[in-house]
Design a protein around this motif. Structure first.
Motif, short mmCIF file in Angstrom:
data_model
loop_
_atom_site.label_atom_id
_atom_site.label_comp_id
_atom_site.label_asym_id
_atom_site.label_seq_id
_atom_site.Cartn_x
_atom_site.Cartn_y
_atom_site.Cartn_z
N ASP A 11 23.21 26.60 39.17
CA ASP A 11 22.92 27.17 40.61
C ASP A 11 21.68 26.75 41.35
O ASP A 11 20.52 27.32 41.69
N ASP A 63 27.18 25.40 41.29
CA ASP A 63 26.65 25.59 42.22
C ASP A 63 25.35 24.69 42.87
O ASP A 63 24.46 24.96 42.75
N ASN A 78 31.49 28.20 42.35
CA ASN A 78 32.11 28.73 43.53
C ASN A 78 31.66 28.09 45.09
O ASN A 78 32.10 28.56 45.93
N HIS A 79 30.27 27.83 44.96
CA HIS A 79 29.60 27.23 46.13
C HIS A 79 30.02 25.81 46.66
O HIS A 79 29.73 25.43 47.54
N HIS A 120 30.96 27.86 34.89
CA HIS A 120 30.04 28.34 35.90
C HIS A 120 29.76 30.13 35.86
O HIS A 120 28.68 30.46 35.95
N HIS A 156 25.92 31.36 37.62
CA HIS A 156 26.42 32.26 38.54
C HIS A 156 25.80 33.57 39.10
O HIS A 156 25.66 33.92 40.24
ZN ZN Z 1 28.18 30.92 41.66
#
Ligand code: ZN
Ligand code: D5M
Ligand code: FE
Length: 547
Positions: free
Chosen positions: A299, A335, A381-382, A427, A492
């Protein structure tokens, strides 16, 4: 020669867009006229090159005896005013920064946490080196790192077959059932769903299946419906039995075995026990056969206004110091960038609005990391890959943008084996789901490792499908944990937490993004700029803070 020089050399090179291996940095730092040596070495590189090696520097030093301290005794005043002037000036400013960094790192030492603080493991207080690590004498003994190429398994990249068709969901769930039921079969005398109803009422029965439904009855008991390849069958868990607490921990779509007795009408199983695929308590993780470390992070969120740039640079600089010489691997669990359009109103907090520019900026940040550290990264997810899991690795265009550091780029999840230690990198989007669904003592944002233990117990990184977690139906369920990993690495949730579950080290590695407006609104207090450092030979972990 100020002791901080290696760090400043690395920074100066990073500012100019080069990654340098440790040998190059050390040689430049120790040269009589570091600035001139740096200039000359950089000048020898072809226009497109980004990596500066010790050989480049040696070649320059061989050509130019002025930079060979053995050939010409140093003349302090002269070199300060001439050759070194410009860079020394730059570095003088950097010096102020470095001092802060130094200070912070001093605190980092005091703040160093160990596994022992977090769990019941033993660990030394700080085995990543003494003091602030900027010891010139030590630096002389530092050689290049020699990481071995990581082995990558369970990577969907390039093998994705899913189109999202209904039948593919049937296939992937069937595969999940086959592989996880395999792990449970030897432990119970199970029957297929479609034959249980034909057995003698009152007899002992067992079934292995995916949890299809969990509901409470009018009288407060639990009905758990299991599904296998032949059909479904219900099990009743009485509310006053100890087993009712286990129902709290069940997730839809996970694979379990239920044992109990068949009811008089042969319509349901009165459950006595529920088994999970789980990790054997006797599991013995593999370890490296030399003293070598890995830094585990996640992240980074470059491109966000909240990206902790200064802390990142302190971390990257520290990696150039002798205290970090054993760190040969850097694992990044998703991320990398803040992305665009990930959450509503996210654009109001973007520092860089173009996704490719975000990756360019991320790539610049990677350049501050020593070139001889092996980097492995998976998307989150980013990131600019498909959101549905398993996520394939970054595409060619993004790899190109991030090529400076020659990182190993793999899918989410992946099993990455370094020095014989297998690390399951995932993640962690399912952690939100687990934290929402499970009782607080089993999963909370303050103790994300507890949620990870549940995933290990369920032998699946994202058991429950349909909420936050999106599933891409492949012909094979990449999210099943086939082999027990030695280390389980997630991110995450932006919280640091770690501990051991049946001897597997589970670590969630915090983030490099300060609190966002959303996080403030829901009281998430992120753990920013912590770098967990794992001894691969002992699997002991220490945490360095760079805040
Ligand atoms: Zn994330
Ligand atoms: O996720 C960081 C953590 O914060 C993770 O637990 C999800 C949560 N989060 C962050 N922003 C949002 C919004 N807008 N809605 C819901 N949950 C959110 P990350 O993947 O870094 O955003
Ligand atoms: Fe994140």
């Amino acid at each position: 020669m100020p002791l901080e020089t290696p760090v400043r050399v690395a920074r100066e090179l990073a500012d100019r867009g080069y990654v340098a291996d440790r040998g190059a940095v050390t040689l430049i730092a120790e040269a009589d006229t570091p600035a001139a040596t740096l200039e000359a070495a950089v000048d020898t590189l072809p226009a497109a090159a980004v990596k500066l090696t010790a050989d480049h520097v040696r070649a320059v030093q061989a050509d130019d005896p002025v930079d060979d301290p053995a050939a010409v005794p140093p003349d302090g005043a002269d070199s300060d005013d001439t050759d070194d002037g410009e860079l020394a000036d730059d570095m003088g400013r950097a010096d102020d920064d470095t001092e802060t960094a130094d200070d912070d790192m001093g605190r980092a030492d005091d703040d160093t946490e160990t596994v022992a603080d977090n769990d019941d493991n033993e660990s030394t207080a700080d085995d990543t080196g003494s003091g602030n690590g900027f010891d010139a004498a030590e630096a002389e003994t530092v050689g290049d790192r020699e990481p071995s190429p990581p082995e990558i398994d369970n990577d969907v990249t390039g093998d994705s077959t899913g189109t999202g068709a209904y039948e593919e969901f049937v296939t992937v769930f069937r595969d999940r059932y086959e592989r996880l039921s395999e792990q449970l079969r030897g432990r119970v005398n199970h029957r297929p769903a479609d034959t249980i109803g034909e057995m003698t009422p009152g007899s002992q029965v067992a079934m292995v299946g995916l949890v299809n439904d969990i509901r409470s009855t009018a009288s407060g008991h639990w009905l758990v419906e299991l599904e296998d390849t032949t059909g479904t069958f219900p099990a009743l868990v009485m509310k006053d039995r100890e087993l009712a607490a286990t129902v709290d921990k069940l997730l839809l779509d996970e694979c379990v075995a239920v044992e109990g007795s068949l009811s008089d009408d042969a319509g349901l199983i009165f459950a006595d026990d529920i088994h999970f695929p789980d990790v054997p308590r006797t599991y013995r993780p593999s370890t490296a056969d030399r003293e070598v470390q890995a830094a585990l992070i996640s992240d980074v969120h470059v491109g966000s206004q909240e990206f902790a740039a200064e802390a990142w640079e302190r971390f990257a600089s520290w990696l150039h110091t002798p205290a970090a010489e054993k760190i040969e691997y850097l694992l990044i669990a998703g991320d990398m960038v803040e992305g665009v359009g990930v959450y509503p109103d996210q654009d109001e907090e973007l520092d860089i609005v173009d996704i490719y520019d975000q990756y360019r900026a991320f790539s610049e940040r990677l350049k501050s990391v020593p070139g001889d550290i092996e980097i492995v990264m998976i998307p989150g997810n980013h990131d600019a890959v498909r959101l549905a899991e398993p996520q394939p690795a970054f595409n060619e265009r993004l790899r190109e943008i991030m090529s400076a550091h020659d990182a190993r780029i793999t899918g989410n999840p992946s099993v990455v084996t370094i020095e014989g230690v297998s690390v399951l990198m995932y993640h962690g989007v399912s952690l939100d789901e687990l934290i929402a669904e499970l009782p607080d003592d089993k999963a909370s944002y303050d103790d994300p490792q507890e949620a990870m233990y549940q995933l290990l117990k369920k032998r699946h990184v994202a058991p429950q499908y349909g909420g936050k977690m999106r599933l891409a139906p492949e012909d094979h369920d990449y999210l099943v944990i086939d082999e027990v990993p030695d280390v389980f690495h997630t991110g995450h949730v932006h919280k640091l937490g770690w501990g051991q579950y049946h001897n597997v080290l589970a670590v969630n590695t915090g983030c490099w993004q300060h609190q966002t407006a959303f996080q403030k609104s829901v009281n998430i207090d992120p753990d920013v700029a912590h770098a967990p450092i794992l001894d691969l030979d002992t699997l002991e972990m220490t945490v360095r803070k760079f805040v």
